[in-house]
Design a protein around this motif. Sequence first.
Motif, short mmCIF file in Angstrom:
data_model
loop_
_atom_site.label_atom_id
_atom_site.label_comp_id
_atom_site.label_asym_id
_atom_site.label_seq_id
_atom_site.Cartn_x
_atom_site.Cartn_y
_atom_site.Cartn_z
N UNK A 38 0.81 -1.22 0.00
CA UNK A 38 0.00 0.00 0.00
C UNK A 38 0.84 1.27 0.00
N UNK A 39 2.17 1.13 0.10
CA UNK A 39 3.08 2.27 -0.02
C UNK A 39 4.19 1.88 -0.99
N UNK A 40 4.85 2.88 -1.55
CA UNK A 40 5.93 2.66 -2.52
C UNK A 40 7.26 2.90 -1.82
N UNK A 41 8.15 1.89 -1.86
CA UNK A 41 9.44 2.00 -1.19
C UNK A 41 10.59 1.99 -2.19
N UNK A 42 11.52 2.91 -2.01
CA UNK A 42 12.79 2.93 -2.74
C UNK A 42 13.89 2.80 -1.69
N UNK A 92 9.11 6.81 -9.73
CA UNK A 92 8.44 6.52 -8.48
C UNK A 92 7.00 7.04 -8.48
N UNK A 93 6.83 8.28 -8.92
CA UNK A 93 5.49 8.88 -8.94
C UNK A 93 4.57 8.09 -9.86
N UNK A 94 5.11 7.68 -11.01
CA UNK A 94 4.31 6.88 -11.95
C UNK A 94 3.94 5.53 -11.35
N UNK A 103 1.59 6.68 -0.96
CA UNK A 103 2.69 7.36 -0.28
C UNK A 103 4.01 6.76 -0.74
N UNK A 104 5.04 7.61 -0.89
CA UNK A 104 6.34 7.17 -1.38
C UNK A 104 7.42 7.48 -0.34
N UNK A 105 8.34 6.52 -0.15
CA UNK A 105 9.41 6.67 0.83
C UNK A 105 10.75 6.25 0.24
N UNK A 106 11.78 7.03 0.56
CA UNK A 106 13.15 6.68 0.22
C UNK A 106 13.82 6.27 1.53
N UNK A 107 14.19 4.98 1.64
CA UNK A 107 14.75 4.43 2.87
C UNK A 107 16.23 4.19 2.66
N UNK A 154 10.11 10.85 3.12
CA UNK A 154 8.94 10.73 2.26
C UNK A 154 9.18 11.57 1.01
N UNK A 155 8.41 11.32 -0.03
CA UNK A 155 8.54 12.16 -1.22
C UNK A 155 8.21 13.60 -0.89
N UNK A 156 7.28 13.81 0.04
CA UNK A 156 6.94 15.17 0.47
C UNK A 156 8.15 15.84 1.13
N UNK A 157 8.90 15.09 1.96
CA UNK A 157 10.12 15.63 2.57
C UNK A 157 11.09 16.09 1.49
#
Length: 350
Positions: free
Chosen positions: A100-104, A125-127, A133-137, A187-190
């Motif tokens: 349910x979330x996108x992880x990179x 990632x957006x596509x 919600x998108x996260x860069x870990x 997060x992508x928002x961050x």
Amino acid sequence: MKYIFSKKDIEKAFSFAVKIHLDPSKAPVGRTSAEPRGFGATCDAWMSGKLVEIGVKKMIEKKTKSKSLKLDFELRNPSEVRIEPDIIRVIEKKTERNPNVFTEIKRASETDRWSGLTLDQKKSMIEGANGKEMYIISASLNCDNLKNNNPKSGDILGMYLKQITNNNEFNGFSDLNLYAKLEYVLSMNDLETFGNEFLKDTLFYETSIFNEVKNIFKKDGSLRSGISVVENKSFFNDKIYLYTPDGQGDDENGIFNVKGDSFSILEKTNPKSIKKFILCHSNVFVYNKIFGGFHLKKGKVYQFNLFTVGRDPKLKRDNIFISKKRIEELIKNGEIQNPESRLEEISKNI
């Protein structure tokens, strides 16, 4: 937060690297250069990348307990995985589903100056997220028990070959010990709120700036030859434009807010460079939204230039970055969630 790798984890990453190397459809060159890549280089790149993914997956599973996560260990063309997350499936209550979330997931290291994405990666990632919600870990790989305190003894491939071959040639490597440590979760928002775009052919900067300098003065207290005072500032609270030593300016990134009761700007002119310094007669605070804040102490002298990275400091791609120092400031100020709390959030929502 960290995860200690098992022998099985490392075997899995090694096996994947072997398959990548032997696959005739994969070009034997690096992803970011045309230099030939041999088996050792392939293992270095793919083992570390897959181990970081395994480490982050295990950390999230430890937080959630009720969910099992799947990574992609299939050999597929880059075009097939371009818009896929690194955690591709979730198993919950015996049912398998999409996350349910996108992880990179990215590997971090001590030498990193910046964290972020290329603009192409961001677009993918957006596509692929399609509104999720998108996260860069970011996580690092670490080895504690170095042999004879030699950093090279902690090489992942070297430690692994020592264990599986029992060959005396590998005795200089440490016994296999490796763990992943969580560093940042953005997060992508961050990234969009606090990051800055650095476009192709623009300069790539060092983030360790305003380093203290101790060889400015002679024993009698006078300035060394070639160094002179060019400006004195009192009760100053304004902007100062910084240049690289070779005189290059940057209208986007080179403007700093400087606040101090008293300081002097010093200059040393060489045939090919102008080095600047700041002599603090009081405490001085320097701030830039990209590089962060710097507290310069009374009585000390600091470098007062921007510095670029490497022999060819121009970027080869369009990027969006946040400096490592700035991320730490934003976490400390509560403007970005601390990594463990953010991982808890991901574990609940994934």
